[in-house]
Structures are given as structure tokens and as C-alpha cells.
Enzyme design. Structure first.
Site, mmCIF file in Angstrom:
data_model
loop_
_atom_site.group_PDB
_atom_site.id
_atom_site.type_symbol
_atom_site.label_atom_id
_atom_site.label_comp_id
_atom_site.label_asym_id
_atom_site.label_seq_id
_atom_site.Cartn_x
_atom_site.Cartn_y
_atom_site.Cartn_z
ATOM 1 N N HIS A 192 4.925 4.124 13.060
ATOM 2 C CA HIS A 192 5.142 4.128 11.387
ATOM 3 C C HIS A 192 6.043 5.443 10.719
ATOM 4 O O HIS A 192 5.603 6.607 10.656
ATOM 5 C CB HIS A 192 3.190 4.941 10.679
ATOM 6 C CG HIS A 192 3.438 4.774 9.301
ATOM 7 N ND1 HIS A 192 2.772 3.180 8.531
ATOM 8 C CD2 HIS A 192 3.715 5.104 8.405
ATOM 9 C CE1 HIS A 192 2.844 3.789 6.624
ATOM 10 N NE2 HIS A 192 3.544 5.175 6.792
ATOM 11 N N ASN A 228 9.541 4.355 3.080
ATOM 12 C CA ASN A 228 9.031 3.954 4.660
ATOM 13 C C ASN A 228 10.716 3.643 5.234
ATOM 14 O O ASN A 228 11.353 2.892 4.421
ATOM 15 C CB ASN A 228 8.446 2.817 5.120
ATOM 16 C CG ASN A 228 6.726 3.510 4.584
ATOM 17 O OD1 ASN A 228 6.828 3.870 3.323
ATOM 18 N ND2 ASN A 228 5.621 3.515 5.470
ATOM 19 N N CYS A 269 4.490 8.756 0.908
ATOM 20 C CA CYS A 269 2.914 10.148 0.232
ATOM 21 C C CYS A 269 2.882 10.818 -1.038
ATOM 22 O O CYS A 269 3.409 11.752 -1.271
ATOM 23 C CB CYS A 269 2.017 10.687 1.157
ATOM 24 S SG CYS A 269 0.250 11.336 1.102
ATOM 25 N N ARG A 327 0.865 -0.684 -0.166
ATOM 26 C CA ARG A 327 -0.159 -0.061 0.133
ATOM 27 C C ARG A 327 0.686 1.129 -0.006
ATOM 28 O O ARG A 327 1.323 1.747 -0.689
ATOM 29 C CB ARG A 327 -1.261 0.253 1.377
ATOM 30 C CG ARG A 327 -2.047 1.071 1.202
ATOM 31 C CD ARG A 327 -1.408 2.804 1.310
ATOM 32 N NE ARG A 327 -1.634 2.245 2.920
ATOM 33 C CZ ARG A 327 -0.395 3.399 3.954
ATOM 34 N NH1 ARG A 327 -0.699 4.763 2.611
ATOM 35 N NH2 ARG A 327 -0.640 3.645 4.394
ATOM 36 N N HIS A 386 9.138 7.154 8.678
ATOM 37 C CA HIS A 386 9.700 7.275 7.081
ATOM 38 C C HIS A 386 10.586 6.998 7.502
ATOM 39 O O HIS A 386 11.079 8.209 8.110
ATOM 40 C CB HIS A 386 9.181 7.955 6.009
ATOM 41 C CG HIS A 386 7.422 7.262 5.351
ATOM 42 N ND1 HIS A 386 7.518 7.185 4.745
ATOM 43 C CD2 HIS A 386 6.137 7.098 5.598
ATOM 44 C CE1 HIS A 386 6.371 6.722 4.179
ATOM 45 N NE2 HIS A 386 5.412 6.631 5.440
#
Ligand code: COA
Ligand code: ZN
Length: 311
Positions: free
Chosen positions: A208, A250, A241, A17, A210
Site C-alpha cells: 500500500h 495514494n 491519512c 476509504r 502513497h
């Protein structure tokens, strides 16, 4: 000597994703399915398979349903999908995901750029989703820009705490603190995680990160010191994004798995299999990936002395 880290963690590979949404080259549905299947086979306990967002906003995720329905599931492996609104939730539920990952941004500017609405409007839409779905499926909310915003700079901790509480009050049991453009740094991770733990002790925190500024793995270790057991990352360190300028990959999943195993922290992931997935992903995407261990090999790798001449 024992360390202060949790004995095991739960990893979620978000490369299908967060990773593929940022790739320019169209990826065939069959290749997406093969990627997810490879991650499942490598022992990944959770995979964020796709997102049910507007195909105009993210064309790469237009085949979300086909990907979900094409998978061979393995008991115990949780398949997560990202949704921004009720339409996304309805499309997603038809594919029986284990968890909906609701997405909103904590800053006005990134929210408008990414979701075309304010955080408050986004919350109102997600509230409808929560009310309609909380009895059917597990829910998590991802709070984009929790550690900083590419448009607004620093984000006040209280701003993040406000949304964590708002979702906890609705009964959402998990929150992902997302470092959308790699602005997080260790003492900030310690401070934000500590404040969320104090305010909402029953909420499951996922971190999460990056790796845009090279701090991804360092921040994971700061999370471990704070006792956080859930982490998102991308195999190959892909990701980003499209609506956040400067967003890049990420934190790299195989580098994290390798580092965790070095520390004796269990993940359930077979590193060698994951490295094979990463190599396959590099071939599929036709560009170099940013992980390190896939090139260097695990630290257990040794060379015959006569190979030294070839280096
Ligand atoms: N899935 C599929 N289509 C959707 C949808 C969804 N979840 N939500 C809206 N749409 C469609 C509508 O049906 C409408 O289609 P139409 O033009 O054919 O009638 C169109 O999109 C516009 O709907 P609207 O509600 O006005 O949405 P919008 O244009 O204001 O966009 C979002 C809002 C949230 C749907 C869109 O910005 C989005 O999907 N953003 C996600 C971005 C993202 O994934 N970023 C990376 C992850 S953090
Ligand atoms: Zn991300």
C-alpha cells in the site's frame, strides 16, 4: 523474452476509504455508492468501501453503514472495510463485508495521533476483534508507517516484523505493509518484503504505497519483482491519512493498471472504464487529480497529424 513479474495481480481500490477520508468537501452517500459501483463495474476485484471508525475522528466516513447497505454486490468482487476496534467490527459485520481490514500503526507517535493509543494497546483491542470474528469473516491487518513515520523517521524492519508475526500467530492471514506518507523506496521495499516472506511465508502480503514523493509506481514494480501479487491504490491518486502530516495521495490506480497491462500482467480491470470513473471523480471532488494516464490517455492513443498544430 519472458519477464520475472507475476502473470496476474489482485488490485484493491481504496479510493472510497483512504481517498475520500482525506477530502474536505462533504461527499453525498449516493456519490460514494456510485463511485464504488463504478469501480465494481470496471472489473476491480477488491474495493475498500469505507471505514467503521469514530465519526469524530473521520467525519467523512460517518455514513459507512449506509454506503455498505446501498451497494449492489457482484459475485466474486470482495468488499473490504477498515476497522480499528471491537465497536467498529460490530458495526461492520452488520453490513456483511467480505473482509475486515484491521488497522494499527507500528510507531508509537503515529499510533497515538491516529488511534489515540499505543501500538500495544491497539494490538490488544484488535486481538479481541480477531478472536470474536475470525470464524465469520476474512481478516487482514494494515500496518501503518511500515516504511517510515512522519514523526519518528526511519522505522526498524524488526519493528514491522514483530507485528507481522504477532498477527500471523493469531491466525490473521493477510498483512498490508502501508507506506502512509510516501517514505518507501525500492531497495527498502525489496528488503522489507524479503524479510516478511522469510519470516511469515504463509502470510499474504499487500503493498500500500502513497505517491507523496513520486515513488509509488516504482515501488509497485519493486514489489512485483519480489513476487507480491496484492496492491492497494486509489483511482485518481487521491488519498491520505488526516493524522499523518505530509500524507498525500495514494499510488494512482489507473496509472498502475496501465503500466501493468503494458507489461502483460493481468488485472481483470477495464482501463477505459476505470478512466471514466477517474474523470467522474475529478468532477465530483472539484479539484485536479494527480494521475497521468487520465490526461495523456493510454499509450495506444494516437493523434491525426493535423492535430499536431493544435498542441
Ligand atoms: N465506530 C464508531 N464510534 C466509535 C468507534 C467506532 N469504531 N470507536 C469508538 N467510537 C466512539 C465511542 O462510542 C465513543 O463515543 P461517545 O463519545 O459518543 O461515547 C467515542 O467514539 C470515544 O470512544 P473511545 O473508545 O474513547 O475512542 P477514542 O476517542 O480514544 O478514539 C478510535 C479511538 C480508534 C476510535 C479513533 O481514534 C478512531 O476512530 N481513529 C481512526 C482514525 C482513522 O480512521 N484514520 C485513518 C485510517 S488509517
Ligand atoms: Zn493509505
Amino acid at each position: 523474452m519472458t519477464n520475472q513479474f507475476p502473470p496476474s495481480v489482485v488490485l484493491c481500490d481504496v479510493s472510497p476509504r483512504d481517498g475520500l477520508q482525506n477530502e474536505c468537501k462533504p461527499i453525498a452517500t449516493a456519490d460514494k455508492i456510485a463511485l464504488v459501483q463504478g469501480l465494481i463495474d470496471a472489473g476491480m476485484p477488491r474495493v475498500e468501501v469505507t471505514s467503521f471508525v469514530s465519526p469524530k475522528a473521520i467525519p467523512q466516513m460517518a455514513d459507512a453503514q449506509e454506503v455498505m447497505l446501498g451497494l449492489q454486490r457482484k459475485p466474486g468482487v470482495e468488499l473490504v472495510v477498515l476497522v480499528p476496534n471491537q465497536k467498529g467490527a460490530e458495526r461492520a459485520l452488520a453490513c456483511r463485508p467480505d473482509e475486515l481490514n484491521l488497522v494499527m500503526s507500528v510507531t508509537e507517535s503515529h499510533s497515538r495521533a491516529n488511534l489515540r493509543m499505543s501500538p500495544q494497546e491497539s494490538f490488544e483491542k484488535l486481538k479481541e476483534v480477531v478472536t470474536a470474528t475470525r470464524d465469520q469473516v476474512k481478516l487482514n491487518v494494515s500496518l501503518s508507517c511500515s516504511f517510515g513515520c512522519p514523526f519518528e523517521g526511519d522505522v526498524a524492519t524488526d519493528q514491522v516484523l514483530h507485528w507481522v508475526k504477532a498477527f500471523a500467530d493469531l491466525g490473521v492471514t493477510g498483512v498490508s505493509l502501508c507506506d502512509t506518507t510516501g517514505m518507501a523506496f525500492p531497495s527498502q521495499v525489496r528488503e522489507l518484503v524479503g524479510r516478511v516472506q522469510d519470516q511469515s511465508p504463509a502470510t499474504r502480503i499487500t503493498l500500500h504505497f502513497h505517491n507523496s514523493r513520486g515513488l509509488g509506481l516504482t515501488n509497485v514494480f519493486e514489489g512485483l519483482r519480489a513476487g507480491v501479487q496484492h496492491y492497494d491504490a486509489c483511482t485518481g491518486g487521491i488519498g491520505g491519512c488526516p493524522y499523518a502530516p505530509g500524507a498525500s495521495g495514494n499510488a494512482c490506480m489507473e496509472d498502475i493498471v496501465h503500466a501493468l497491462h503494458c507489461e502483460g500482467i493481468q488485472t481483470g480491470v477495464d482501463l477505459n472504464k476505470l478512466l471514466q470513473v477517474s474523470k467522474g471523480l475529478g468532477e465530483l471532488l472539484e479539484h485536479p487529480l494527480s494521475g497521468q494516464v487520465v490526461y495523456a490517455g493510454p499509450r495506444s492513443r494516437t493523434y491525426a497529424l493535423d492535430q499536431a498544430k493544435a498542441q
